[in-house]
Design a protein around this motif. Structure first.
Motif: not given
Lengths: 337, 320
Positions: A231, A259, A266, A269-274, B186-187, B189-190, B260-261
């Motif tokens: 992402i 974003l 979901y 969730l994706l964003l928190s896993a990056v 990614v999910v 993986q984390r 992403i930040y």
């Protein structure tokens, strides 16, 4: 936002110009398991548009249906239902070889694995000339040569004359993927289907190719459908983003809006896993669970089992995409109800 | 260091092929404390996996250790013979491979594979095997019903968890992991990373974690070693390296991750490609791609210089 303002809309196109690519209710089911087999819902009722000169990213986990979506557009698979319109004309209706070659010239694909997608017994030049012969048959041999060289120069593989004479194994992974882009580019495409084009490359090489995509889009007005699980790279190059989960589009909109204010759990969730070196320390994801197998899913939200905010209705009714803000839609009973 | 369980010193690994000798690992030294999490990052072909294989004594010809020592719990394991090595392996250190699908036996159940590993290391009693198998599966959060499962019946994330459970069977002091999460999205993986870190804190084993993705270990490892073309170019506490990367390669690597930040910024990546390991330049191996290169960089491979809490192989830090 009051309910009355939330219209059930799917696309976020400006109405002034017809979109380059329009996908309407696209569905692909696969039969699995022989005679008494069941149905795997790879893509269910997906609708999206890609405008001229725009990069649209499709993100999701493995098994979300994002690659199937790209392959449907490339006419590798025949859709179970739904319609694909390119420049206003039906893609599914293409029958003749001539029309198919012309279409694939305008909408070529760049593949994930640059080690497998180039023919290892032929030189780069051969692969390029062959593509030109098939998809731009009107060119003379001299024009073909010039087009092949120009494409290699455009992707940064110069000197082109020298690289045309190389075999794939003589190039590094990044160079090979550039050759893959050159192949697509030489056909003067309108829309490139890029299926995880950088995920096999080293981190330091990836950015160069993403910059190349952005440059081709800005300067040559080539659109991209960028399929990825990453992402962060989607944010880097795309203007709009489509999030897929278990065969369904769960959220779509202008990349920065999605974003900054993700509506679907979901997407959150994706964003928190990056994995992000710049992530603030507070951001941490809880239990993540596993994505479901989409074999005969039935009614209800497919994210239900992993969802932290699910309600009773989520198990009974499949949520539709609804607008949560201008040009930003999500399929969630709770956040976009 | 008395609490070090692993000392690697001056390690050199070569691949001797008809086409020439490739120097995959060159003069690598580091130590690992009990219960420490060391991340080793680098791009493909930088020698990180070869280094890990050399530590685990899994190298096969044409690769060979040509210099240096690997001291594990006081013993030079490079000098152990096959049977002595067999006693140490898995009991004291275990390995988790990149692709669980290839590392697990597809025609045996999870229970059978666990039992094999334990019997090979002297655990004979059936009840002990069963109870320990249940225990380690519970540790990685998998229901013990899956002991009867074959690998293909498990998802990718579960298979990697089974691999980690298998590594835990004999409570080793050290687990070396070669990109165990790279096949996962990614999910998954984390959540696997979070789990490895929790287990490690609870059970106290040390971890060497090899990955190409620097951002992945950023918040999990205690120390980080950055490798480039066979050498360690920077090693030190993870937070310090992320906050103040000193080697131009580390800086370039960190600047290659879109975030992403924060505001969207244009990134440059690192131009060029790593050198051929069979034909290395005399000077700094990063010189060709380095934006800060000086004339002297071509003369000799720079030494590791201590800067802050880290060591950096770059002439820019010669006088620090």
């Amino acid at each position: 936002m009051p309910l009355a303002e939330r219209k059930s809309v799917v696309c976020c196109t400006k109405m002034t110009e017809p979109p380059l690519l329009q996908i309407i209710g696209l569905t692909k089911h696969f039969r699995v398991g022989g005679v008494f087999g069941r149905t795997l819902h790879a893509v269910d009722d997906a609708s999206l548009t890609v405008n001229a000169g725009e990069i649209v990213a499709v993100v999701g986990e493995s098994g979300s249906g994002k690659s199937t979506l790209a392959r449907l557009v490339a006419k590798v698979f025949k859709p179970t239902a739904g319609e694909i319109l390119f420049e206003g004309r039906s893609v599914t209706a293409i029958r003749s070889r001539r029309d198919l070659l012309a279409y694939r010239g305008k909408v070529p694909m760049v593949f994930q694995d640059p080690f497998a997608s180039l023919n290892s017994v032929h030189k780069i030049g051969y692969s390029l000339r062959r593509g030109l012969q098939l998809h731009r048959a009107s060119l003379s041999p001299a024009e073909r040569e010039a087009a092949a060289q120009a494409a290699l120069e455009a992707v940064g593989l110069s000197p082109a004359e020298k690289n045309l004479e190389k075999y794939p194994h003589e190039l590094s992974g990044g160079q090979r993927q550039r050759a893959g882009f050159a192949q697509a580019l030489s056909l003067q495409p309108k829309l490139v289907l890029a299926d995880e084009p950088v995920s096999m490359l080293d981190v330091s090489i990836r950015i160069g190719l993403l910059n190349l995509m952005a440059r081709l889009c800005a300067e040559e007005k080539i659109s991209f459908l960028y399929i990825t699980h990453d992402i962060a790279s989607a944010r880097y190059v795309s203007q709009r983003i489509v999030v897929m989960y278990a065969g369904k589009i769960v959220e779509m909109g202008v990349t920065e809006d999605v974003l900054r204010r993700p509506a679907h759990p979901y997407t959150r969730l994706l964003l928190s896993a990056v994995p992000d070196p710049k992530a603030p320390l507070g951001v941490d994801a809880g239990e993540m669970g596993e994505p479901p197998l989409v074999i005969e899913p039935g009614e209800g939200c497919r994210f239900l089992r992993r969802c932290p905010i699910a309600l009773g209705v989520c198990g009974r009714v499949t949520p539709a995409l609804r607008e949560v803000a201008a040009g930003h839609a999500a399929a969630c009973h709770v956040t976009a109800g | 260091m008395s609490d070090a369980i692993l000392e690697v010193s001056g390690l050199r690994v070569e691949y001797r092929t008809a086409g020439g000798t490739a120097l995959a690992v060159d003069d690598v030294s580091f130590s690992l404390a009990r219960g420490e999490f060391l991340g080793i990052v680098g791009e493909s072909g930088c020698g990180k996996s070869t280094l890990l294989f050399a530590i685990a004594q899994l190298l096969a010809p044409p690769a060979a250790v040509t210099a240096g020592t690997v001291t594990f719990m006081g013993k030079n394991i490079a000098a152990l013979n096959a049977s002595a090595l067999r006693a140490v392996r898995w009991r004291d250190f275990a390995v988790v491979m990149q692709s669980a699908m290839n590392a697990l036996n597809p025609v045996k159940t999870v229970a059978a594979q666990f039992a094999d590993a334990m019997r090979a290391h002297g655990v004979g009693s059936v009840s002990e095997i069963t109870s320990r198998s249940r225990e380690v599966l519970a540790l990685v959060g998998i229901d013990s019903a899956h002991l009867k499962s074959f690998p293909h019946q498990l998802s990718g994330g579960m298979r990697q968890r089974v691999m980690i459970a298998m590594a835990l069977l004999l409570s080793p002091e050290l687990i070396v992991m070669d990109e165990p999460t790279s096949a996962l999205d990614v999910v998954a993986q984390r959540s696997l990373m979070v789990q490895i870190r929790e287990l490690q804190k609870r059970l106290g084993f040390a971890v060497i974690f090899v990955t190409h993705d620097m951002s992945l270990v950023g918040r999990f490892s205690d120390r980080l070693a950055v490798m480039y073309a066979g050498t360690v170019v920077e090693i030190g506490p993870t937070r310090e390296i992320f906050e103040t990367p000193r080697h131009p390669y580390t800086q370039g690597l960190l600047d290659s991750f879109p975030s992403i930040y924060g505001p969207k910024v244009k990134l440059a990546g690192i131009p060029g490609a790593p050198p051929n390991l069979a034909d290395l330049p005399a000077g700094c191996r990063f010189e060709m791609r380095c934006s800060k290169a000086l004339k002297t960089c071509r003369d000799a491979v720079p030494e590791l210089h201590a800067v802050g809490g880290t060591q950096v192989r770059c002439v820019l830090y010669e006088n620090d």
